[in-house]
Design an enzyme around this catalytic site. Structure first.
Site, PDB file in Angstrom:
ATOM      1  N   SER A   1      18.428  -4.117 -31.554  1.00 45.35           N
ATOM      2  CA  SER A   1      17.592  -4.993 -30.746  1.00 45.35           C
ATOM      3  C   SER A   1      16.842  -4.177 -29.711  1.00 45.35           C
ATOM      4  O   SER A   1      17.331  -3.141 -29.253  1.00 45.35           O
ATOM      5  CB  SER A   1      18.454  -6.026 -30.027  1.00 45.35           C
ATOM      6  OG  SER A   1      17.670  -6.817 -29.148  1.00 45.35           O
TER       7      SER A   1
ATOM      8  N   TYR B  53      25.875  -8.579 -25.026  1.00 43.73           N
ATOM      9  CA  TYR B  53      24.875  -8.494 -26.093  1.00 43.73           C
ATOM     10  C   TYR B  53      24.118  -7.170 -25.996  1.00 43.73           C
ATOM     11  O   TYR B  53      23.966  -6.451 -26.994  1.00 43.73           O
ATOM     12  CB  TYR B  53      23.902  -9.674 -26.023  1.00 43.73           C
ATOM     13  CG  TYR B  53      22.854  -9.622 -27.111  1.00 43.73           C
ATOM     14  CD1 TYR B  53      23.151 -10.043 -28.404  1.00 43.73           C
ATOM     15  CD2 TYR B  53      21.581  -9.131 -26.852  1.00 43.73           C
ATOM     16  CE1 TYR B  53      22.201  -9.977 -29.410  1.00 43.73           C
ATOM     17  CE2 TYR B  53      20.627  -9.066 -27.855  1.00 43.73           C
ATOM     18  CZ  TYR B  53      20.942  -9.488 -29.129  1.00 43.73           C
ATOM     19  OH  TYR B  53      19.996  -9.417 -30.116  1.00 43.73           O
TER      20      TYR B  53
END
Length: 157
Positions: free
Chosen positions: A34, A47
């Site tokens: 990401s 995350y």
């Protein structure tokens, strides 16, 4: 649960398929990291940390596998839209991120598979992803963390 899914499972599944690829002198691994893995993100720390693992693991493994016939490509997207949200069911993310910053899952998949076929190290689809990637790599962490953290706090982090 995020650590198990985003880090442990990625690591274990990669190690499970790698011996067969090495034996064939051929293979491709597309890892989904990401743009968020390039920076500290208060209010979304787990995350960001797990995606930092995927980003670093992917690029490190790629270096280890040079010359083996096994390619590793990292996909580091920002927001990817899997379906058009119903305005009544729109999440806070849908409301805070303008439509033009979202990329489609179809576009992301095509770009990713093309990058893997060309043995590219990293694919970063979309303008927001590219911006996050540059900001995370070149901006001082003391500057970027509060800015991004404020956005994620609005998301309920």
């Amino acid at each position: 649960a995020q650590v198990e899914l985003n880090a442990v499972a990625v690591h274990d599944l990669t190690l499970a398929v790698l011996p067969g690829m090495l034996a064939r002198d051929s293979g491709g691994i597309l890892m989904v990291g990401s743009a968020a893995g390039n920076m500290p993100i208060p209010n979304n720390a787990t995350y960001a940390a797990t995606k930092a693992f995927v980003n670093t693991f992917s690029e490190s493994l790629r270096g280890e596998l040079t010359g083996t016939g096994v390619h590793v490509t990292l996909l580091a997207p920002g927001p990817v839209r899997t379906e058009i949200p119903d305005p009544a069911d729109a999440s806070i993310v849908d409301k805070l991120v303008p439509d033009f910053l979202w990329i489609s899952s179809e576009y992301t998949a095509k770009l990713s598979l093309d990058a893997l076929a060309k043995n590219k190290m990293r694919v970063v689809p979309g303008i927001l992803s590219k911006g996050m990637s540059v900001a995370g790599q070149y901006s001082p962490r003391a500057v970027i963390a509060p800015i991004v953290g404020t956005f994620y706090k609005k998301l309920g982090g």
